[in-house]
Design a protein around this motif. Sequence first.
Motif, PDB file in Angstrom:
ATOM      1  N   MET A  70       0.829  -1.211   0.000  1.00 44.94           N
ATOM      2  CA  MET A  70       0.000   0.000   0.000  1.00 44.94           C
ATOM      3  C   MET A  70       0.864   1.263   0.000  1.00 44.94           C
ATOM      4  O   MET A  70       0.609   2.212  -0.753  1.00 44.94           O
ATOM      5  CB  MET A  70      -0.923   0.015   1.221  1.00 44.94           C
ATOM      6  CG  MET A  70      -1.840   1.236   1.274  1.00 44.94           C
ATOM      7  SD  MET A  70      -2.943   1.234   2.706  1.00 44.94           S
ATOM      8  CE  MET A  70      -3.999  -0.172   2.301  1.00 44.94           C
ATOM      9  N   ALA A  71       1.909   1.268   0.844  1.00 40.86           N
ATOM     10  CA  ALA A  71       2.800   2.429   0.911  1.00 40.86           C
ATOM     11  C   ALA A  71       3.491   2.649  -0.424  1.00 40.86           C
ATOM     12  O   ALA A  71       3.631   3.789  -0.885  1.00 40.86           O
ATOM     13  CB  ALA A  71       3.827   2.243   2.016  1.00 40.86           C
ATOM     14  N   PHE A  72       3.904   1.554  -1.056  1.00 40.44           N
ATOM     15  CA  PHE A  72       4.561   1.691  -2.352  1.00 40.44           C
ATOM     16  C   PHE A  72       3.584   2.212  -3.407  1.00 40.44           C
ATOM     17  O   PHE A  72       3.955   3.006  -4.270  1.00 40.44           O
ATOM     18  CB  PHE A  72       5.147   0.360  -2.814  1.00 40.44           C
ATOM     19  CG  PHE A  72       5.770   0.438  -4.183  1.00 40.44           C
ATOM     20  CD1 PHE A  72       6.916   1.186  -4.398  1.00 40.44           C
ATOM     21  CD2 PHE A  72       5.200  -0.202  -5.264  1.00 40.44           C
ATOM     22  CE1 PHE A  72       7.484   1.282  -5.656  1.00 40.44           C
ATOM     23  CE2 PHE A  72       5.753  -0.110  -6.530  1.00 40.44           C
ATOM     24  CZ  PHE A  72       6.905   0.625  -6.720  1.00 40.44           C
ATOM     25  N   SER A  73       2.323   1.775  -3.329  1.00 38.75           N
ATOM     26  CA  SER A  73       1.322   2.248  -4.288  1.00 38.75           C
ATOM     27  C   SER A  73       1.124   3.756  -4.157  1.00 38.75           C
ATOM     28  O   SER A  73       0.989   4.467  -5.154  1.00 38.75           O
ATOM     29  CB  SER A  73      -0.016   1.531  -4.049  1.00 38.75           C
ATOM     30  OG  SER A  73       0.098   0.163  -4.356  1.00 38.75           O
ATOM     31  N   ILE A  74       1.121   4.230  -2.900  1.00 40.05           N
ATOM     32  CA  ILE A  74       0.967   5.672  -2.664  1.00 40.05           C
ATOM     33  C   ILE A  74       2.145   6.429  -3.278  1.00 40.05           C
ATOM     34  O   ILE A  74       1.972   7.446  -3.958  1.00 40.05           O
ATOM     35  CB  ILE A  74       0.867   5.963  -1.152  1.00 40.05           C
ATOM     36  CG1 ILE A  74      -0.437   5.400  -0.601  1.00 40.05           C
ATOM     37  CG2 ILE A  74       0.953   7.467  -0.886  1.00 40.05           C
ATOM     38  CD1 ILE A  74      -0.551   5.465   0.910  1.00 40.05           C
TER      39      ILE A  74
END
Length: 209
Positions: A70-74
């Motif tokens: 999720m953090a990487f997607s952001i």
Amino acid sequence: MEVQLIISFLTASLLLSIIPGPDNIFVLTESITKGKKNGIAISLGLAMGVLVHTAAAATGLSIIIQKSAMAFSIIKYIGAAYLFYLAFMSLKEKKIELTLVDDQVQNKNNVAYLIKKGFLMNVLNPKVALFFIAFLPQFISKNGFNITLQMFLLGIIFALQAFLVFFIISILASRLTKYVNDNKFWKITKWSKVGVLSSLGMALLLSKK
């Protein structure tokens, strides 16, 4: 790490280094007004600065990629937005007039000082840091070796090709001036930059890591 990814990265990096921007225009100006040795020394400093941004991106992003999807997607979406922003700002760029005095003075500055100057110009530029955070992840393979090492490898490749491009600019500085001052040249390079940055942004937006 796939050979195709490395080739794609190298192609994109070369295009970004060749297209007129603050760094290569500065190298060009310094080479013409103060001598090619000055330009080469500054080019080396600029290339060395790339490695600092690479280290920062590699150590931080690799942890995020491995630990949190999720953090990487952001970060991916923010990075894509930043690349689109750079493309938009490229549309608004105005032609730079490269005016040089006839009685050029060869400034024999200390080589170490010039390398340091180029290095600090790059390292202290937050825009470069943001660009690397947006640029590097889309050329990383999860099926390859350690992600941190992949990023360091890409950073080294970028630094080497940037130095080579800037080195050539320093050597050919006097011959390149007429192109930099040509309106048609600026229109072509402006739209090339818009195209490259937009393509990188779209590729990052659609990437599935």
